[in-house]
Write a protein that holds these residues in place. Structure first.
Motif, PDB file in Angstrom:
ATOM      1  N   VAL A 290       6.604  42.151 -59.601  1.00 14.23           N
ATOM      2  CA  VAL A 290       7.239  42.902 -58.515  1.00 14.23           C
ATOM      3  C   VAL A 290       7.656  44.249 -59.084  1.00 14.23           C
ATOM      4  O   VAL A 290       8.556  44.325 -59.922  1.00 14.23           O
ATOM      5  N   ARG A 291       7.009  45.287 -58.664  1.00 12.86           N
ATOM      6  CA  ARG A 291       7.312  46.623 -59.165  1.00 12.86           C
ATOM      7  C   ARG A 291       8.553  47.186 -58.462  1.00 12.86           C
ATOM      8  O   ARG A 291       8.810  46.897 -57.306  1.00 12.86           O
ATOM      9  N   TYR A 292       9.289  48.004 -59.196  1.00 13.05           N
ATOM     10  CA  TYR A 292      10.492  48.671 -58.695  1.00 13.05           C
ATOM     11  C   TYR A 292      11.519  47.652 -58.176  1.00 13.05           C
ATOM     12  O   TYR A 292      12.211  47.875 -57.182  1.00 13.05           O
ATOM     13  N   ALA A 293      11.600  46.521 -58.856  1.00 13.87           N
ATOM     14  CA  ALA A 293      12.450  45.430 -58.374  1.00 13.87           C
ATOM     15  C   ALA A 293      13.929  45.751 -58.548  1.00 13.87           C
ATOM     16  O   ALA A 293      14.357  46.287 -59.569  1.00 13.87           O
ATOM     17  N   ILE A 294      14.692  45.423 -57.515  1.00 15.67           N
ATOM     18  CA  ILE A 294      16.154  45.443 -57.573  1.00 15.67           C
ATOM     19  C   ILE A 294      16.600  43.989 -57.577  1.00 15.67           C
ATOM     20  O   ILE A 294      16.405  43.263 -56.605  1.00 15.67           O
ATOM     21  N   GLU A 295      17.206  43.553 -58.690  1.00 14.47           N
ATOM     22  CA  GLU A 295      17.462  42.130 -58.897  1.00 14.47           C
ATOM     23  C   GLU A 295      18.949  41.860 -59.144  1.00 14.47           C
ATOM     24  O   GLU A 295      19.688  42.736 -59.614  1.00 14.47           O
ATOM     25  N   VAL A 296      19.336  40.647 -58.816  1.00 12.13           N
ATOM     26  CA  VAL A 296      20.639  40.124 -59.205  1.00 12.13           C
ATOM     27  C   VAL A 296      20.379  38.976 -60.175  1.00 12.13           C
ATOM     28  O   VAL A 296      19.805  37.956 -59.777  1.00 12.13           O
ATOM     29  N   PRO A 297      20.742  39.105 -61.441  1.00 14.76           N
ATOM     30  CA  PRO A 297      20.373  38.089 -62.441  1.00 14.76           C
ATOM     31  C   PRO A 297      20.855  36.689 -62.061  1.00 14.76           C
ATOM     32  O   PRO A 297      22.008  36.500 -61.648  1.00 14.76           O
ATOM     33  N   LYS A 298      19.953  35.725 -62.174  1.00 16.23           N
ATOM     34  CA  LYS A 298      20.216  34.290 -62.059  1.00 16.23           C
ATOM     35  C   LYS A 298      20.707  33.816 -60.678  1.00 16.23           C
ATOM     36  O   LYS A 298      20.989  32.640 -60.500  1.00 16.23           O
ATOM     37  N   LEU A 299      20.777  34.727 -59.724  1.00 13.59           N
ATOM     38  CA  LEU A 299      21.301  34.327 -58.412  1.00 13.59           C
ATOM     39  C   LEU A 299      20.323  33.428 -57.655  1.00 13.59           C
ATOM     40  O   LEU A 299      20.744  32.559 -56.884  1.00 13.59           O
ATOM     41  N   SER A 300      19.029  33.601 -57.864  1.00 14.28           N
ATOM     42  CA  SER A 300      18.053  32.738 -57.194  1.00 14.28           C
ATOM     43  C   SER A 300      18.197  31.291 -57.657  1.00 14.28           C
ATOM     44  O   SER A 300      18.109  30.360 -56.849  1.00 14.28           O
ATOM     45  N   SER A 301      18.428  31.093 -58.937  1.00 11.16           N
ATOM     46  CA  SER A 301      18.658  29.728 -59.447  1.00 11.16           C
ATOM     47  C   SER A 301      19.922  29.137 -58.849  1.00 11.16           C
ATOM     48  O   SER A 301      19.966  27.940 -58.531  1.00 11.16           O
ATOM     49  N   LEU A 302      20.955  29.967 -58.684  1.00 17.14           N
ATOM     50  CA  LEU A 302      22.195  29.466 -58.095  1.00 17.14           C
ATOM     51  C   LEU A 302      21.974  29.039 -56.645  1.00 17.14           C
ATOM     52  O   LEU A 302      22.480  28.001 -56.213  1.00 17.14           O
ATOM     53  N   ILE A 303      21.186  29.828 -55.886  1.00 18.06           N
ATOM     54  CA  ILE A 303      20.946  29.508 -54.484  1.00 18.06           C
ATOM     55  C   ILE A 303      20.045  28.284 -54.340  1.00 18.06           C
ATOM     56  O   ILE A 303      20.316  27.393 -53.519  1.00 18.06           O
ATOM     57  N   LEU A 304      18.982  28.227 -55.122  1.00 17.00           N
ATOM     58  CA  LEU A 304      17.988  27.173 -54.940  1.00 17.00           C
ATOM     59  C   LEU A 304      18.305  25.898 -55.712  1.00 17.00           C
ATOM     60  O   LEU A 304      17.911  24.804 -55.298  1.00 17.00           O
ATOM     61  N   LYS A 305      18.996  26.032 -56.835  1.00 20.22           N
ATOM     62  CA  LYS A 305      19.284  24.859 -57.671  1.00 20.22           C
ATOM     63  C   LYS A 305      20.774  24.626 -57.876  1.00 20.22           C
ATOM     64  O   LYS A 305      21.167  23.653 -58.526  1.00 20.22           O
ATOM     65  N   HIS A 306      21.600  25.550 -57.345  1.00 24.64           N
ATOM     66  CA  HIS A 306      23.065  25.455 -57.452  1.00 24.64           C
ATOM     67  C   HIS A 306      23.530  25.453 -58.909  1.00 24.64           C
ATOM     68  O   HIS A 306      24.532  24.829 -59.251  1.00 24.64           O
ATOM     69  N   SER A 307      22.792  26.177 -59.739  1.00 19.46           N
ATOM     70  CA  SER A 307      23.173  26.346 -61.139  1.00 19.46           C
ATOM     71  C   SER A 307      22.605  27.667 -61.636  1.00 19.46           C
ATOM     72  O   SER A 307      21.418  27.965 -61.399  1.00 19.46           O
ATOM     73  N   LEU A 308      23.421  28.461 -62.315  1.00 22.08           N
ATOM     74  CA  LEU A 308      22.973  29.766 -62.790  1.00 22.08           C
ATOM     75  C   LEU A 308      21.847  29.672 -63.806  1.00 22.08           C
ATOM     76  O   LEU A 308      20.986  30.550 -63.877  1.00 22.08           O
ATOM     77  N   ASP A 309      21.840  28.624 -64.606  1.00 19.60           N
ATOM     78  CA  ASP A 309      20.853  28.503 -65.680  1.00 19.60           C
ATOM     79  C   ASP A 309      19.713  27.547 -65.345  1.00 19.60           C
ATOM     80  O   ASP A 309      18.921  27.204 -66.230  1.00 19.60           O
ATOM     81  N   ALA A 310      19.618  27.103 -64.108  1.00 21.71           N
ATOM     82  CA  ALA A 310      18.557  26.158 -63.732  1.00 21.71           C
ATOM     83  C   ALA A 310      17.198  26.832 -63.834  1.00 21.71           C
ATOM     84  O   ALA A 310      17.013  27.961 -63.363  1.00 21.71           O
ATOM     85  N   PRO A 311      16.220  26.184 -64.430  1.00 23.49           N
ATOM     86  CA  PRO A 311      14.881  26.771 -64.527  1.00 23.49           C
ATOM     87  C   PRO A 311      14.173  26.762 -63.178  1.00 23.49           C
ATOM     88  O   PRO A 311      14.349  25.839 -62.380  1.00 23.49           O
ATOM     89  N   LEU A 312      13.380  27.785 -62.941  1.00 22.36           N
ATOM     90  CA  LEU A 312      12.563  27.857 -61.732  1.00 22.36           C
ATOM     91  C   LEU A 312      11.144  28.239 -62.129  1.00 22.36           C
ATOM     92  O   LEU A 312      10.933  29.208 -62.872  1.00 22.36           O
ATOM     93  N   ALA A 313      10.177  27.471 -61.624  1.00 21.03           N
ATOM     94  CA  ALA A 313       8.770  27.755 -61.901  1.00 21.03           C
ATOM     95  C   ALA A 313       8.315  28.943 -61.065  1.00 21.03           C
ATOM     96  O   ALA A 313       8.852  29.217 -59.986  1.00 21.03           O
ATOM     97  N   GLY A 314       7.313  29.640 -61.569  1.00 21.85           N
ATOM     98  CA  GLY A 314       6.749  30.786 -60.867  1.00 21.85           C
ATOM     99  C   GLY A 314       5.301  30.554 -60.497  1.00 21.85           C
ATOM    100  O   GLY A 314       4.722  29.484 -60.740  1.00 21.85           O
ATOM    101  N   LEU A 315       4.692  31.561 -59.885  1.00 17.56           N
ATOM    102  CA  LEU A 315       3.299  31.453 -59.472  1.00 17.56           C
ATOM    103  C   LEU A 315       2.346  31.347 -60.649  1.00 17.56           C
ATOM    104  O   LEU A 315       1.170  31.004 -60.460  1.00 17.56           O
ATOM    105  N   ASP A 316       2.832  31.622 -61.858  1.00 19.01           N
ATOM    106  CA  ASP A 316       1.966  31.444 -63.018  1.00 19.01           C
ATOM    107  C   ASP A 316       1.651  29.966 -63.277  1.00 19.01           C
ATOM    108  O   ASP A 316       0.773  29.648 -64.076  1.00 19.01           O
ATOM    109  N   THR A 317       2.354  29.056 -62.579  1.00 23.89           N
ATOM    110  CA  THR A 317       2.063  27.622 -62.698  1.00 23.89           C
ATOM    111  C   THR A 317       1.135  27.139 -61.595  1.00 23.89           C
ATOM    112  O   THR A 317       0.793  25.951 -61.547  1.00 23.89           O
ATOM    113  N   VAL A 318       0.731  28.033 -60.693  1.00 29.13           N
ATOM    114  CA  VAL A 318      -0.119  27.684 -59.558  1.00 29.13           C
ATOM    115  C   VAL A 318      -1.468  28.364 -59.727  1.00 29.13           C
ATOM    116  O   VAL A 318      -1.523  29.557 -60.066  1.00 29.13           O
ATOM    117  N   PRO A 319      -2.580  27.645 -59.520  1.00 32.31           N
ATOM    118  CA  PRO A 319      -3.893  28.304 -59.599  1.00 32.31           C
ATOM    119  C   PRO A 319      -3.972  29.500 -58.649  1.00 32.31           C
ATOM    120  O   PRO A 319      -3.486  29.437 -57.515  1.00 32.31           O
TER     121      PRO A 319
END
Length: 478
Positions: A290-319
């Motif tokens: 994602v070019r020119y990304a504006i990010e909030v660190p670890k917030l996606s893990s908090l929303i989706l896994k309810h933990s700041l340090d929870a691992p999340l897989a990316g599209l690099d794991t999908v053909p």
């Protein structure tokens, strides 16, 4: 000559174009049918003329929107046989009965009571008429129930087997109907329909309040004040519920369609120690970033896994061949979420104005409500795009690819029908929308006061003048 790949793209564009027109009308009619039932119930319970006036006002608009929804839906069903015959053959044993259940429950219920609801108030009495209104509202809900069950099975298929001909065949109807994503999607869609209707009703009420303020003599605008107040209550109460329902739906999607969530979040690569929430940026599929990304660190893990340090897989794991179109899903999701929070803001602002006693005379709030009038339709379309494009490249997720579902048609044949749809839809439905706007531009008319709840209308003091046929009071063409 156009290639077969182009024919597939054109067939997808045609279905996407027609469903985009179609979905806005059921989303409106589902919420408006329930609103009409509430208005009639309040009139019967309180005898206040304003509720009957608003019922007569909005039933005309409902009739037009309902008709356009039925017509646009019929056109869509034909495409299953013309452009998607392979899909129809493979999924017909499962999806065909579900579509028939919609006809047997929703359409029959609506057809049986719609005429009474539209034209029978002065013929059957208020209580039986209210029953008809309730049945129409229930029919619109049943329609949403079965259509979302069909669509949800395509996202989270279960309860089926595959026969020798490669067809999906039912093994467990309960599992098919109540598939894993269905409850979440049903709640999310019905709440979206209620919010869409509330925003339209609120915008119309706010527009009349603004217009009345500019007149030299302020007319009796009780109808506008009442509809605006009711709409703002709906926005204030339902918008937070919709955000919670959307969060639950997102967690369910992460479990069953992780690639869709990866595209929504813009996660091209995995994050073993907490994923950031990408607020904005430009997804580059070729580069996988994602070019020119504006990010909030670890917030996606908090929303989706309810933990700041929870691992999340990316599209690099999908053909790569199983990736959905990431930029489309990424941006449509942000449009939906952004509008959702804007609707929440409108609801909270209306609560503040209500507490301060400024709900009906705060011009800034009214202008905001008018601006937000179309927001529900845009949010519904954005959510639908997120859902359906995010399912790609499959029609039945993980089991049947879109490229294998299309009819063996030539591109010119699909292109000609697509062009015809574009011309006819814009001509016919534009006129319908303009007529609805004209109806909404007229203020609700004040009827005769003193209605005693529970009495037949002809004896309740609101019989129309002899020069006007009684049925014309509720005729949608007025």
């Amino acid at each position: 000559m156009l290639s077969q790949v182009d024919a597939l793209l054109l067939a997808r564009a045609q279905f996407g174009f027609t469903v985009a027109f179609h979905i806005i009308f059921p989303a409106f009619s589902i919420g408006l049918a329930s609103y009409l039932a509430v208005l009639e119930a309040l009139w019967l319970a309180t005898g206040r003329q304003v509720f009957l006036d608003l019922f007569k006002y909005w039933i005309k608009i409902f009739a037009v929107a309902f008709a356009m929804g039925v017509v646009s839906g019929l056109v869509m069903s034909y495409q299953f046989g013309t452009n998607w015959s392979v899909f129809s053959d493979r999924t017909g044993p499962v999806l065909g009965p579900l579509m028939a259940y919609e006809v047997l429950s929703a359409f029959f219920l609506e057809a049986g009571f719609l005429g009474v609801m539209l034209f029978g108030m002065h013929k059957v009495g208020p209580r039986l008429h209210f029953l008809a209104t309730l049945m129409v509202a229930l029919g619109t809900f049943f329609s949403a129930f079965w259509i979302l069950s069909v669509n949800s099975w395509m996202h989270t298929p279960q309860g089926h087997g595959v026969n020798e001909a490669g067809q999906f065949v039912p093994l467990d109807w309960w599992a098919i109907v109540f598939n894993p994503s269905f409850p979440y999607r049903l709640v999310h869609m019905v709440l979206a329909a209620y919010l869409t209707t509330a925003l339209v009703v609120g915008a119309v009420g706010a527009w009349h309040l603004l217009r009345d303020r500019t007149r030299a003599v302020t007319p009796d605008n009780e109808g506008a004040r009442t509809m605006f107040s009711m709409a703002m209550w709906m926005a204030a109460v339902v918008a937070p519920l919709q955000i919670l329902a959307g969060d639950a739906h997102g967690l369910n999607t992460l479990e069953h369609q992780p690639a869709k969530v990866m595209a929504m979040e813009g996660h091209f690569r995995s994050h073993p120690d907490g994923a950031p929430l990408v607020l904005f940026g430009w997804p580059d599929e070729a580069a996988g970033t994602v070019r020119y990304a504006i990010e909030v660190p670890k917030l996606s893990s908090l929303i989706l896994k309810h933990s700041l340090d929870a691992p999340l897989a990316g599209l690099d794991t999908v053909p790569r061949e199983n990736w959905p179109p990431v930029p489309v899903v990424f941006w449509s999701f942000r449009v939906m979420v952004g509008l959702g929070f804007a609707i929440l803001g409108l609801g909270m602002l209306s609560l503040w104005a209500r507490v301060r006693g400024r709900l009906h005379d705060w011009a800034l709030l009214h202008r905001f409500a008018v601006l937000m009038g179309p927001a529900g339709f845009v949010a519904v379309l954005a959510g639908w795009i997120t859902t359906e494009v995010g399912r790609q490249p499959f029609t039945v997720y993980g089991l049947l690819r879109t490229a294998e579902s299309a009819s063996p048609l030539s591109a010119p044949a699909v292109a000609s029908s697509l062009l015809a749809f574009v011309v006819i839809y814009f001509a016919v439905f534009s006129m319908g929308v303009i007529y609805i706007l004209r109806l909404a531009s007229r203020p609700p008319h004040r009827g005769e006061p003193g209605v005693e709840p529970g009495l037949p209308i002809r004896t309740a003091g609101i019989t129309p003048a002899p020069s006007v046929h009684p049925d014309r009071v509720l005729h949608p063409a007025e």
